[in-house]
Design a protein around this motif. Structure first.
Motif, PDB file in Angstrom:
ATOM      1  N   ARG A   4       0.835  -1.203   0.000  1.00 20.72           N
ATOM      2  CA  ARG A   4       0.000   0.000   0.000  1.00 20.72           C
ATOM      3  C   ARG A   4       0.872   1.255   0.000  1.00 20.72           C
ATOM      4  N   TYR A 140      -8.057   7.214   9.524  1.00 20.38           N
ATOM      5  CA  TYR A 140      -8.193   6.704   8.167  1.00 20.38           C
ATOM      6  C   TYR A 140      -9.655   6.770   7.726  1.00 20.38           C
ATOM      7  N   ARG A 141     -10.541   6.302   8.580  1.00 20.04           N
ATOM      8  CA  ARG A 141     -11.971   6.280   8.240  1.00 20.04           C
ATOM      9  C   ARG A 141     -12.488   7.682   7.937  1.00 20.04           C
ATOM     10  N   PRO A 156      -4.101   3.517   4.049  1.00 17.96           N
ATOM     11  CA  PRO A 156      -4.528   3.068   5.375  1.00 17.96           C
ATOM     12  C   PRO A 156      -3.385   3.211   6.387  1.00 17.96           C
TER      13      PRO A 156
END
Length: 179
Positions: A4, A140-141, A156
């Protein structure tokens, strides 16, 4: 290295804007040598051109092309959540400095942010993930909810333990610019 992080670095190298975790909040990152990415970031944040951006790096060598010298005061605080205003090298883009003769820099202590700098191949513009004068995303959310459809990738991760963006001080005088 995490796939990522490698993906985020590729997005940045290709001129994209990535949201990522930092010491205190989520930030937006882009390649400082890509004027198109900086213009896009400025529009995303609704940030006036007179305000410069700060650069994060994994190591001091990544800052050499942007700074005349790193004062000991700054060097001794790194890696860490300390951003310093230092003398900018002549010719540094006004898009980065906001027209100042100084540039804000930090050797990040955030493991993932440092890995992102290494994977991208150098220092990155990193600024809090928010519109100007709004509260930055802290998770992150929250970054996905607020900016997932606007930035090219949300990496993330978890921000560090700071309660907000890193403090900024003048490396020559020690004067606090942002607490």
């Amino acid at each position: 290295m995490d796939r990522r992080v490698r993906h985020a670095a590729m997005v940045i190298r290709n001129g994209g804007v990535v949201a990522h975790a930092t010491e205190g909040v989520f930030g937006f990152a882009c390649e400082p040598r890509r004027p198109d990415a900086i213009v896009r970031l400025r529009r995303l944040k609704r940030r006036p051109a007179r305000k410069g951006f700060l650069l994060i790096a994994a190591a001091e060598e990544q800052l050499e092309k942007y700074c005349v010298a790193i004062p000991d005061r700054a060097r001794k605080s790194w890696p860490g959540p300390h951003t310093w205003l230092v003398a900018a090298r002549p010719g540094i883009a006004r898009r980065i400095t906001g027209g100042s003769d100084r540039v804000a820099v930090r050797i990040t202590a955030h493991r993932q942010a440092a890995a992102l700098c290494r994977a991208a191949g150098g220092a990155l513009i990193s600024t809090s993930a928010n519109r100007s004068n709004q509260v930055p995303a802290r998770t992150y959310r929250e970054a996905v909810r607020r900016f997932g459809g606007i930035v090219d990738y949300v990496l993330p991760g978890r921000s560090g333990g700071l309660r907000g963006p890193t403090p900024i001080a003048d490396a020559a005088t020690g004067r606090i610019i942002r607490a």
